[in-house]
Design an enzyme around this catalytic site. Structure first.
Site, PDB file in Angstrom:
ATOM      1  N   HIS A 122       0.870  -1.172   0.000  1.00  0.00           N
ATOM      2  CA  HIS A 122       0.000   0.000   0.000  1.00  0.00           C
ATOM      3  C   HIS A 122       0.917   1.236   0.000  1.00  0.00           C
ATOM      4  CE1 HIS A 122      -2.810   2.936   1.817  1.00  0.00           C
ATOM      5  NE2 HIS A 122      -3.787   2.129   1.435  1.00  0.00           N
ATOM      6  N   ASP A 199       2.911  -4.631   8.022  1.00  0.00           N
ATOM      7  CA  ASP A 199       1.707  -3.823   7.901  1.00  0.00           C
ATOM      8  C   ASP A 199       0.528  -4.800   8.030  1.00  0.00           C
ATOM      9  OD1 ASP A 199      -0.585  -2.676   6.901  1.00  0.00           O
ATOM     10  OD2 ASP A 199       0.370  -1.809   5.125  1.00  0.00           O
ATOM     11  N   GLN A 202      -4.640  -5.249   6.797  1.00  0.00           N
ATOM     12  CA  GLN A 202      -5.607  -6.177   6.191  1.00  0.00           C
ATOM     13  C   GLN A 202      -5.545  -7.564   6.819  1.00  0.00           C
ATOM     14  OE1 GLN A 202      -7.916  -5.273   4.136  1.00  0.00           O
ATOM     15  NE2 GLN A 202      -7.170  -3.231   3.671  1.00  0.00           N
ATOM     16  N   LYS A 225     -10.552  -0.661  10.426  1.00  0.00           N
ATOM     17  CA  LYS A 225     -10.715  -1.820   9.537  1.00  0.00           C
ATOM     18  C   LYS A 225     -11.112  -3.073  10.309  1.00  0.00           C
ATOM     19  CE  LYS A 225      -7.366  -0.145   6.166  1.00  0.00           C
ATOM     20  NZ  LYS A 225      -8.064   0.227   4.932  1.00  0.00           N
ATOM     21  N   CYS A 363      -4.691   2.548  -3.766  1.00  0.00           N
ATOM     22  CA  CYS A 363      -3.456   3.040  -3.111  1.00  0.00           C
ATOM     23  C   CYS A 363      -2.319   2.060  -3.291  1.00  0.00           C
ATOM     24  CB  CYS A 363      -3.671   3.321  -1.625  1.00  0.00           C
ATOM     25  SG  CYS A 363      -4.808   4.648  -1.321  1.00  0.00           S
TER      26      CYS A 363
HETATM   27  N1  PMP Z   1      -1.855  -0.774   4.587  1.00  0.00           N
HETATM   28  C1  PMP Z   1      -2.803  -1.498   3.983  1.00  0.00           C
HETATM   29  C2  PMP Z   1      -2.471  -2.868   3.477  1.00  0.00           C
HETATM   30  C3  PMP Z   1      -4.086  -0.963   3.853  1.00  0.00           C
HETATM   31  O1  PMP Z   1      -5.042  -1.673   3.243  1.00  0.00           O
HETATM   32  C4  PMP Z   1      -4.356   0.328   4.343  1.00  0.00           C
HETATM   33  C5  PMP Z   1      -5.728   0.957   4.219  1.00  0.00           C
HETATM   34  N2  PMP Z   1      -6.280   0.902   2.946  1.00  0.00           N
HETATM   35  C6  PMP Z   1      -3.329   1.024   4.967  1.00  0.00           C
HETATM   36  C7  PMP Z   1      -2.096   0.441   5.063  1.00  0.00           C
HETATM   37  C8  PMP Z   1      -3.519   2.402   5.519  1.00  0.00           C
HETATM   38  O2  PMP Z   1      -4.372   2.384   6.599  1.00  0.00           O
HETATM   39  P1  PMP Z   1      -4.893   3.747   7.248  1.00  0.00           P
HETATM   40  O3  PMP Z   1      -5.405   4.574   6.118  1.00  0.00           O
HETATM   41  O4  PMP Z   1      -5.973   3.307   8.185  1.00  0.00           O
HETATM   42  O5  PMP Z   1      -3.734   4.363   7.959  1.00  0.00           O
END
Ligand code: PMP
Length: 406
Positions: A122, A199, A202, A225, A363
């Site tokens: 991401h 990270d 997910q 999430k 993203c």
């Molecule tokens: N890493 C991953 C794999 C994600 O899916 C996301 C959210 N789409 C993020 C990081 C970022 O999370 P946040 O916007 O809640 O900081």
């Protein structure tokens, strides 16, 4: 197994209609809906126990502090961490990764040092490293993926050199659903004495994560999430690792003493928590974790896997559907393209039917480049989704296909 129709009553937002159609919410990888106990906790927090935490001598301040610190304990239990002070509250996964990127680079990285990332990251696990790379002249090395959407383990092994200082990888891909073999990835990094940040944005909503069993050095996730509130995230770090890192931000809470000559910093976890934290949000996160524990993490995972299997099978029946991410171990995410129909058109037409999916690059533009596409349509399932909703979604997909066949 939990009773799904009863459970759905805990989520008032799911009862509504969109353009006079019952809402089908399949955008759970972006954010999940919140059950009543979580919203209730926020309401009761502000109505009954709101006072700034830490240092307050009065009753309410102590009650709010206790609730906030109990939430930290709940997160420690949830992740299987050793100490509550290994849990740092942040605004989300993004801030947790920025914290490590900034502090780790400040302390340990110099020109020519290398950080390993992957092609499926991401943006929030790419850009913070690029910022540090520009500042300190670092090299970012990238693990490629194979045609199924798995990391190329041999390529990963080859990326290590004597300049490798950190590995930062996603546990589960937000686009492909790939569940990475993190035990192996961590063991390989540790055989080179290189720490690992995962990270987990997910991963935690779908998998049981035990940071001690994994032996991971840093782990990040977002409350929103996992059925919790927005604006709260978690950074786990091994005590020893966190202790050697400098603070990320300065301000109140993170100091032991301040004078214009010399300031000393507070102990963990407060060293990394400058300013008034979202102490109502943290208690709501703890409530969300209790909610899923009470349903049973294994039952949630089994239900989501059944939805994934069903949706994948039904999508394949439609014909003309290209699915991205075909690893054996996958979370409940299906990214796909429908013939040459633009993902935005598919998303817009599904929206007219009350079906919420996500379209675009998610993203993860470097991943889109690797897949050779501009974007995909992504349906992602959570504990409250049903097979009947997948049937509605498949009917919608068929309608999109018919419309564009004209
Ligand atoms: N890493 C991953 C794999 C994600 O899916 C996301 C959210 N789409 C993020 C990081 C970022 O999370 P946040 O916007 O809640 O900081």
């Amino acid at each position: 197994m939990f009773e799904i129709q009863t459970l759905r009553k805990d989520f008032p937002i799911l009862q509504q209609t969109i353009y006079a159609k019952p809402l089908v919410y399949f955008d759970n990888a972006a954010t999940t809906q919140k059950p009543r106990p979580v919203v209730e906790k926020i309401k009761q927090g502000y109505y009954n126990v709101n006072a700034n935490i830490h240092r307050g001598v009065h009753y309410l301040s102590q009650a709010a502090t206790e609730a906030h610190e109990a939430a930290r304990g709940a997160v420690r239990d949830f992740l299987g961490a050793r100490f509550a002070h290994e849990i740092i509250f942040t605004r989300g996964t993004t801030e947790a990764i920025n914290l490590i990127a900034s502090s780790f680079a400040e302390k340990f990285l110099t020109e020519g040092d290398e950080v390993i990332l992957s092609e499926m990251e991401h943006h929030s696990n790419i850009v913070p490293w690029q910022i540090q790379a520009a500042r300190k002249n670092l090299t970012l090395k990238v693990v490629p993926i194979d045609e199924t959407g798995a990391l190329d383990l041999e390529a990963y092994r080859r990326l290590f050199s004597e300049r490798t200082r950190l590995v930062s990888l996603t546990h589960v891909s937000n686009v492909l659903g790939t569940i990475n073999p993190v035990e192996t990835l961590i063991a390989i990094a540790h055989s080179h004495q290189v720490p690992v940040l995962l990270d987990g944005a997910q991963a935690v909503p779908h998998l049981g994560v035990d940071v001690r069993a994994l032996d991971v050095d840093f782990y990040a996730f977002s409350a929103h999430k996992i059925y919790g509130p927005t604006g709260i995230g978690v950074l786990y770090g091994k005590e020893k690792r966190l202790e050697e890192l400098p603070p990320y931000q300065g301000g109140g809470e993170m100091i032991a003493s301040v004078s214009f000559d010399k300031t000393t910093f507070n102990d963990l976890p407060f060293k990394f928590e400058a300013g008034t934290p979202d102490y109502i949000g943290t208690t709501a996160l703890a409530e969300a974790l209790a909610y899923i524990e009470q349903l049973g993490r294994a039952d949630i995972a089994a239900h989501e896997q059944e939805l994934l299997r069903y949706a994948t099978g039904r999508l394949q029946e439609v014909g003309g559907v290209r699915i991205f991410g075909r690893t054996e171990r996958k979370s409940s995410v299906v990214s796909f393209l429908l013939e040459d129909i633009h993902p935005y058109d598919t998303g817009l037409l599904l929206d007219q039917l009350g079906i919420a999916v996500r379209t675009g690059h998610h993203c993860a533009q470097p991943l889109m480049k690797a897949l050779g596409v501009e974007g995909t349509v992504r349906a992602s399932f959570a504990l409250y989704n049903t097979k009947e909703e997948i049937d509605v979604f498949i009917d919608g997909i068929k309608q999109v296909r018919t419309l564009f066949k004209r």
